[in-house]
Design an enzyme around this catalytic site. Structure first.
Site, mmCIF file in Angstrom:
data_model
loop_
_atom_site.group_PDB
_atom_site.id
_atom_site.type_symbol
_atom_site.label_atom_id
_atom_site.label_comp_id
_atom_site.label_asym_id
_atom_site.label_seq_id
_atom_site.Cartn_x
_atom_site.Cartn_y
_atom_site.Cartn_z
ATOM 1 N N HIS A 36 26.613 36.506 32.909
ATOM 2 C CA HIS A 36 26.890 35.753 31.686
ATOM 3 C C HIS A 36 25.622 35.164 31.061
ATOM 4 O O HIS A 36 25.525 35.083 29.840
ATOM 5 C CB HIS A 36 27.934 34.680 31.970
ATOM 6 C CG HIS A 36 29.256 35.264 32.364
ATOM 7 N ND1 HIS A 36 30.113 34.674 33.250
ATOM 8 C CD2 HIS A 36 29.870 36.437 31.992
ATOM 9 C CE1 HIS A 36 31.189 35.432 33.406
ATOM 10 N NE2 HIS A 36 31.060 36.514 32.663
ATOM 11 N N ASP B 257 32.469 46.326 33.382
ATOM 12 C CA ASP B 257 32.416 45.355 34.484
ATOM 13 C C ASP B 257 33.589 45.576 35.441
ATOM 14 O O ASP B 257 34.439 44.705 35.622
ATOM 15 C CB ASP B 257 32.460 43.943 33.854
ATOM 16 C CG ASP B 257 32.300 42.831 34.868
ATOM 17 O OD1 ASP B 257 31.864 43.106 36.002
ATOM 18 O OD2 ASP B 257 32.607 41.677 34.512
ATOM 19 N N SER C 297 33.606 36.608 30.160
ATOM 20 C CA SER C 297 32.793 37.318 29.166
ATOM 21 C C SER C 297 33.391 37.275 27.739
ATOM 22 O O SER C 297 32.630 37.118 26.769
ATOM 23 C CB SER C 297 32.517 38.748 29.617
ATOM 24 O OG SER C 297 33.678 39.396 30.073
ATOM 25 N N HIS D 292 36.440 45.570 30.584
ATOM 26 C CA HIS D 292 37.130 44.940 31.733
ATOM 27 C C HIS D 292 37.029 43.435 31.492
ATOM 28 O O HIS D 292 36.146 42.769 32.041
ATOM 29 C CB HIS D 292 36.455 45.289 33.058
ATOM 30 C CG HIS D 292 36.284 46.750 33.323
ATOM 31 N ND1 HIS D 292 35.289 47.491 32.744
ATOM 32 C CD2 HIS D 292 36.978 47.601 34.109
ATOM 33 C CE1 HIS D 292 35.376 48.745 33.178
ATOM 34 N NE2 HIS D 292 36.388 48.841 33.993
ATOM 35 N N ASP E 33 43.465 51.559 30.270
ATOM 36 C CA ASP E 33 42.429 51.866 31.233
ATOM 37 C C ASP E 33 41.067 51.854 30.502
ATOM 38 O O ASP E 33 40.953 52.331 29.367
ATOM 39 C CB ASP E 33 42.711 53.243 31.843
ATOM 40 C CG ASP E 33 41.584 53.660 32.729
ATOM 41 O OD1 ASP E 33 41.357 52.994 33.747
ATOM 42 O OD2 ASP E 33 40.885 54.635 32.393
ATOM 43 N N GLU F 104 41.926 44.652 28.917
ATOM 44 C CA GLU F 104 42.243 44.265 30.296
ATOM 45 C C GLU F 104 43.474 45.042 30.744
ATOM 46 O O GLU F 104 44.501 45.012 30.074
ATOM 47 C CB GLU F 104 42.477 42.746 30.355
ATOM 48 C CG GLU F 104 43.051 42.239 31.656
ATOM 49 C CD GLU F 104 42.233 42.602 32.901
ATOM 50 O OE1 GLU F 104 41.013 42.422 32.910
ATOM 51 O OE2 GLU F 104 42.849 43.103 33.867
HETATM 52 C C1 SAM Z 1 35.060 41.690 37.257
HETATM 53 S S1 SAM Z 1 36.537 41.449 36.396
HETATM 54 C C2 SAM Z 1 36.033 41.172 34.745
HETATM 55 C C3 SAM Z 1 35.339 39.887 34.476
HETATM 56 C C4 SAM Z 1 34.951 39.655 33.046
HETATM 57 N N1 SAM Z 1 34.252 40.813 32.479
HETATM 58 C C5 SAM Z 1 34.059 38.451 32.932
HETATM 59 O O1 SAM Z 1 32.839 38.612 33.069
HETATM 60 O O2 SAM Z 1 34.560 37.360 32.709
HETATM 61 C C6 SAM Z 1 37.189 43.070 36.260
HETATM 62 C C7 SAM Z 1 38.479 43.150 35.462
HETATM 63 O O3 SAM Z 1 38.782 44.519 35.236
HETATM 64 C C8 SAM Z 1 40.186 44.695 35.310
HETATM 65 N N2 SAM Z 1 40.409 46.126 35.586
HETATM 66 C C9 SAM Z 1 40.472 46.755 36.780
HETATM 67 N N3 SAM Z 1 40.602 48.084 36.607
HETATM 68 C C10 SAM Z 1 40.605 48.310 35.264
HETATM 69 C C11 SAM Z 1 40.684 49.478 34.470
HETATM 70 N N4 SAM Z 1 40.785 50.684 35.019
HETATM 71 N N5 SAM Z 1 40.644 49.325 33.137
HETATM 72 C C12 SAM Z 1 40.535 48.103 32.566
HETATM 73 N N6 SAM Z 1 40.453 46.945 33.265
HETATM 74 C C13 SAM Z 1 40.481 47.059 34.612
HETATM 75 C C14 SAM Z 1 40.612 43.751 36.398
HETATM 76 O O4 SAM Z 1 41.978 43.424 36.273
HETATM 77 C C15 SAM Z 1 39.685 42.549 36.171
HETATM 78 O O5 SAM Z 1 40.286 41.591 35.350
#
Ligand code: SAM
Length: 282
Positions: free
Chosen positions: A18, A165, A101, A41, A144, A119
């Site tokens: 961040h 991410d 983020s 993500h 996805d 998400e």
């Molecule tokens: C590390 S966290 C994200 C944190 C966020 N980017 C932040 O910095 O605040 C990863 C996120 O990706 C989501 N996720 C997992 N697989 C995914 C996919 N195939 N497509 C989209 N989101 C996904 C998870 O539910 C989770 O909320």
């Protein structure tokens, strides 16, 4: 899907990601032309460090809590946008909420910049939608990440930051992350892509770094912060970001900022930073 970011919000990896994302957005704002952030993500946007999930791990205590004491004036100038967002969501001064983020992007973006926050987790997607329902700059979607990037690149503005991410829950996620990057760059070669990866006692970092380097874009920057020793079963020893099309002079800022963060967040002498080019700019 087991991963929920609420358990990890504000940890050392979030601080690195961040603080760097905030600098990146500041660089994007140097030009008047609007830009778009695509957060593939996104998580839920805003985290309650007093909540049950954060309370179960206490991870923020090894992360954002350690920033309480000020750094030198030079480092504070670089941290200022990140700190400003944390201050804005904690108006009474006590650290209770932590910006994910999407929150960070929206708070730093201008009126005509746009965010697509994606998400996949059904419950987290609803929380994200509710969080930003009233911000006309933000479009929340739930698909996805790979499909999201195929659908949303290139952005209409032709200027953008794409944050990749993933939670790396699945064994094949490092390869998938590289594939997402390759496909993304094919659609939007001038985009600033930011990819997060964990540093653990496994080959994840190596795979993602090698794949990103092989894409061959000039101006591909590696930004790593290690906080402790990596050993089998020992979890997250640090984390890294790869920035493709890294903005001019961002590397110089991060060569000051990241070692300072590593010295503060690292355990004993384990705090180490590496900011270096995978592929130099032309
Ligand atoms: C590390 S966290 C994200 C944190 C966020 N980017 C932040 O910095 O605040 C990863 C996120 O990706 C989501 N996720 C997992 N697989 C995914 C996919 N195939 N497509 C989209 N989101 C996904 C998870 O539910 C989770 O909320």
């Amino acid at each position: 899907m087991n991963y929920r970011h609420a358990y990890h919000a504000g940890n050392h990896a979030d601080v690195l990601k961040h603080a760097v994302l905030a600098r990146l957005i500041e660089h994007m704002k140097k030009k008047d032309k609007p830009f778009r952030v695509i957060d593939a993500h996104a998580g839920i946007g805003l985290y309650d460090l007093g909540g049950v999930e954060a309370g179960k791990t206490g991870e923020w205590e090894g992360g954002v809590t350690k920033l309480a004491e000020p750094f030198s004036a030079e480092i504070e100038a670089l941290l200022a946008p990140y700190r400003a967002v944390i201050a804005a969501i904690n108006p009474d001064g006590a650290l209770r909420y932590y910006p994910g983020s999407p929150e960070l992007s929206l708070r730093l973006m201008r009126a005509n910049d746009r965010l697509i926050a994606n998400e996949l987790h059904p419950q987290d997607a609803i929380a994200l939608e509710q969080q930003y329902l009233h911000d006309p700059r933000c479009d929340v979607i739930s698909m996805d990440a790979e499909t999201c990037l195929k659908a949303k690149l290139p952005p209409a503005e032709r200027r953008g930051v794409i944050l990749v991410d993933p939670p790396y829950e699945v064994k094949t996620e490092p390869e998938r992350t590289v594939r997402m990057l390759e496909q993304g760059v094919r659609r939007f070669a001038q985009g600033v892509f930011v990819v997060w990866y964990p540093m653990k006692a496994d080959a994840t970092a190596e795979t993602v770094l090698a794949g990103a380097k092989d894409i061959g874009l000039p101006g591909t920057l590696k930004v790593e912060m290690r906080v402790r020793e990596a050993f089998s079963g020992g979890g997250l020893a640090g984390s890294g970001l790869i920035i493709l099309n890294s903005p001019w002079k961002l590397d110089e800022e991060l060569k000051l900022l990241v070692p300072a963060l590593a010295a503060r967040l690292g355990l004993g002498s384990w705090g180490q930073a590496d900011v270096s080019w995978l592929n130099r700019p032309t």
